[in-house]
Write an enzyme that holds these catalytic residues in place. Structure first.
Site, PDB file in Angstrom:
ATOM      1  N   CYS A  63      42.240  60.036  36.619  1.00  0.00           N
ATOM      2  CA  CYS A  63      41.773  61.284  37.232  1.00  0.00           C
ATOM      3  C   CYS A  63      43.006  62.390  37.264  1.00  0.00           C
ATOM      4  CB  CYS A  63      41.516  60.958  38.862  1.00  0.00           C
ATOM      5  SG  CYS A  63      40.135  59.989  38.952  1.00  0.00           S
TER       6      CYS A  63
HETATM    7  N1  LIG Z   1      38.598  55.246  38.913  1.00  0.00           N
HETATM    8  C1  LIG Z   1      38.811  56.230  39.828  1.00  0.00           C
HETATM    9  O1  LIG Z   1      39.740  55.876  40.770  1.00  0.00           O
HETATM   10  C2  LIG Z   1      37.876  57.379  40.062  1.00  0.00           C
HETATM   11  C3  LIG Z   1      38.086  58.199  41.322  1.00  0.00           C
HETATM   12  C4  LIG Z   1      37.403  59.157  41.561  1.00  0.00           C
HETATM   13  C5  LIG Z   1      36.385  59.756  40.443  1.00  0.00           C
HETATM   14  N2  LIG Z   1      36.379  58.987  39.173  1.00  0.00           N
HETATM   15  C6  LIG Z   1      35.507  59.534  38.120  1.00  0.00           C
HETATM   16  O2  LIG Z   1      34.598  58.707  37.942  1.00  0.00           O
HETATM   17  C7  LIG Z   1      34.204  58.825  36.829  1.00  0.00           C
HETATM   18  C8  LIG Z   1      34.001  57.365  36.288  1.00  0.00           C
HETATM   19  O3  LIG Z   1      35.215  56.783  36.398  1.00  0.00           O
HETATM   20  P1  LIG Z   1      35.472  55.367  36.190  1.00  0.00           P
HETATM   21  O4  LIG Z   1      36.988  55.164  36.738  1.00  0.00           O
HETATM   22  O5  LIG Z   1      34.428  54.381  36.916  1.00  0.00           O
HETATM   23  O6  LIG Z   1      35.234  54.925  34.549  1.00  0.00           O
HETATM   24  P2  LIG Z   1      35.260  53.528  33.902  1.00  0.00           P
HETATM   25  O7  LIG Z   1      35.659  53.407  32.617  1.00  0.00           O
HETATM   26  O8  LIG Z   1      35.857  52.464  34.874  1.00  0.00           O
HETATM   27  O9  LIG Z   1      33.811  53.327  33.900  1.00  0.00           O
HETATM   28  C9  LIG Z   1      32.768  53.811  33.288  1.00  0.00           C
HETATM   29  C10 LIG Z   1      31.565  53.010  32.910  1.00  0.00           C
HETATM   30  O10 LIG Z   1      30.421  53.655  32.123  1.00  0.00           O
HETATM   31  C11 LIG Z   1      30.310  52.676  31.064  1.00  0.00           C
HETATM   32  N3  LIG Z   1      29.495  53.891  30.332  1.00  0.00           N
HETATM   33  C12 LIG Z   1      30.138  54.685  29.294  1.00  0.00           C
HETATM   34  N4  LIG Z   1      29.119  55.496  28.774  1.00  0.00           N
HETATM   35  C13 LIG Z   1      28.072  54.923  29.196  1.00  0.00           C
HETATM   36  C14 LIG Z   1      26.618  55.429  28.961  1.00  0.00           C
HETATM   37  N5  LIG Z   1      26.445  56.201  27.975  1.00  0.00           N
HETATM   38  N6  LIG Z   1      25.623  54.784  29.660  1.00  0.00           N
HETATM   39  C15 LIG Z   1      25.987  53.623  30.464  1.00  0.00           C
HETATM   40  N7  LIG Z   1      27.230  53.188  30.793  1.00  0.00           N
HETATM   41  C16 LIG Z   1      28.361  54.220  30.184  1.00  0.00           C
HETATM   42  C17 LIG Z   1      31.659  52.180  30.589  1.00  0.00           C
HETATM   43  O11 LIG Z   1      31.141  51.049  29.872  1.00  0.00           O
HETATM   44  C18 LIG Z   1      32.100  51.693  32.011  1.00  0.00           C
HETATM   45  O12 LIG Z   1      31.569  50.679  32.541  1.00  0.00           O
HETATM   46  C19 LIG Z   1      35.053  59.354  35.880  1.00  0.00           C
HETATM   47  O13 LIG Z   1      34.537  60.957  35.883  1.00  0.00           O
HETATM   48  C20 LIG Z   1      36.203  59.621  36.649  1.00  0.00           C
HETATM   49  O14 LIG Z   1      36.840  60.805  36.833  1.00  0.00           O
HETATM   50  C21 LIG Z   1      37.212  57.804  38.939  1.00  0.00           C
END
Ligand SMILES: NC(=O)c1ccc[n+]([C@@H]2O[C@H](COP(=O)([O-])OP(=O)(O)OC[C@H]3O[C@@H](n4cnc5c(N)ncnc54)[C@H](O)[C@@H]3O)[C@@H](O)[C@H]2O)c1
Length: 440
Positions: free
Chosen positions: A275
């Protein structure tokens, strides 16, 4: 309210709605669990077959999540997962939690959001609610996602409903959870906002309604820019105070005693995670379209990106004082996760530190109790494969220097102090002055 909205609303409030979550990662999985634990059925979608299979077995692949919770949700049938995106017509509400990284040119990489929106559009049916949760620039939901969904021929606000609700997941935090952290919700239109809010009201203790999806998108960026800028500020102060012979940690301990008007941020080896190093640039990119600049964002980037180099310079100087060159020196990096007590290495400054050390000819190894094997990193593709070494008398005493990059609680820092010849501490682990400790 349209008939579709009325039907959807009653399914939400009587908890018979099926919730689809696209992207079962750090954000999607805890969110899916939150719904399942309130008795609401969830169908997770992921392109990663290994995750889908793990969920099918009730296995948890995120270390800081309680595996027993996941096993329970899977065994009751409330949480299932699939990689068959044709099934996207089944859920009443679809929550999109896919990554939003930056391209190599540091511009928003919307490929994951676009792919998900296209998958939803291909299966979209009247009466569905779609909520984007991925952090992104203001306008993503009501420009990009809405346009893709309306290519289905269905009309937003009448046939289907669309909102943005940012995730505030903080991996490893125990005082606030997915359900006890207030959640901001903004609809592309008022009815979409109402429906999304009623959905989250089923599982989140407090929802915070804003007037639009754009406001919700901007609120998330504001939270992360606030952190990015403040981290840069303390990192800059660290360098300045160090030159003056003042210990920034002692300064912060003192300043933090002010009961009002001060919020503590800690310096470190840079910035990391999915992030903070990325999201601010989503705003910078969008601001350019409006002919305005985001100088605080750029400056925070400049200061934080420079920190790994500062750490390496401090190490080089400390070795120099001991008549050792960095070239050929054995350096043990302690911690490669981007923050303490988690197993997430994304954008961790540890990789920048390691790359710089290798470039300068050091013999580098690492120890991280949560990351046994360093994964291949998108931003550091040339790093050699590395495995965590044991933290033993042998490894510690063989190292010319130990660099504390991540201050995991599972490490015995007393043992490190007793056995290491030189420690470069970027996290304020060692507060008392010690001849073998250099603060960086
Ligand atoms: N990790 C954090 O602490 C956090 C906190 C707040 C917001 N966010 C935001 O949340 C969002 C997701 O982050 P995350 O940390 O969960 O990412 P992540 O990489 O842990 O998870 C994303 C998932 O999406 C899957 N994926 C990718 N493309 C896909 C598709 N086309 N269809 C289905 N699944 C698909 C991946 O395989 C993965 O499992 C981002 O925008 C991030 O900025 C993350």
């Amino acid at each position: 309210m349209t008939d579709h909205a009325v039907a959807l609303h009653s399914r939400i409030t009587d908890r018979t709605a099926l919730v689809g979550v696209i992207g079962m990662g750090y954000v999607g999985l805890p969110l899916a669990l939150a719904f399942a634990e309130r008795g609401i059925r969830v169908l997770g979608f992921d392109v990663d077959q290994a995750k889908v299979e793990a969920l099918g077995r009730g296995d948890c692949y995120i270390k800081h999540l309680d595996g027993a919770r996941l096993a329970r949700a899977a065994s009751t049938g409330l949480l299932a997962a699939t990689s068959d995106f044709g099934r996207l017509a089944e859920p009443d509400a679809v929550l999109i939690c896919v990554p939003t990284p930056l391209t190599r040119q540091r511009e928003p990489d919307m490929t994951f959001v676009v792919a998900s929106a296209e998958q939803v559009a291909a299966a979209l049916r009247p009466g569905q609610l779609v909520v984007l949760e991925s952090t992104t620039y203001p306008g993503t939901t009501d420009e990009l996602v809405k346009n893709i969904l309306e290519r289905s021929g269905l009309c937003c606000g009448a046939d289907f409903f669309l909102a943005f609700s940012p995730e505030r997941e903080d991996p490893g935090r125990e005082d606030f959870t997915t359900t006890t952290t207030p959640k901001v919700v903004g609809g592309v239109d008022p009815l979409s906002g109402d429906l999304a809010q009623s959905l989250y009201d089923q599982v989140i203790a407090k929802t915070v309604r804003v007037s639009s999806a754009r406001t919700a998108e901007a609120s998330k960026l504001t939270e992360n820019i606030f952190r990015a800028v403040n981290i840069a500020l303390v990192n800059e102060l660290k360098v300045v105070y160090d030159r003056m012979g003042i210990d920034v940690w002692e300064v912060l301990d003192a300043a933090s005693t002010k009961p009002f008007g001060f919020m503590r941020f800690n310096p470190g080896p840079g910035w990391g995670g999915h992030c903070i190093p990325l999201d601010p640039f989503y705003l910078a990119w969008k601001a350019r379209e409006h002919g305005v600049s985001t100088r605080f964002v750029e400056l925070a980037g400049e200061v934080n990106v420079r920190m790994p180099e500062y750490v390496v310079e401090k190490l080089m100087l400390a070795l120099n004082r001991r008549e050792r060159a960095l070239k050929g020196a054995k350096v043990l990096v302690l911690g490669i996760a981007y923050k303490k007590d988690i197993d997430d290495p994304r954008e961790s400054p540890a990789f920048e530190v390691i790359e710089k050390l290798l470039h300068l000819g050091a013999d580098v190894s690492y120890h991280d109790p949560h990351i046994p094997e360093a994964p291949r990193m998108r931003s550091w593709p040339d790093l050699p494969p590395m495995r965590s070494v044991e933290l033993s008398v042998e490894t510690l005493s063989a190292a010319d220097a130990v660099v504390v990059v991540t201050d995991h609680s599972a490490v015995d820092y007393g043992q490190v102090l007793a056995q290491a010849r030189l420690i470069v501490d970027t996290r304020g682990v060692y507060r008392a002055p010690h001849p073998n400790v250099v603060k960086a």
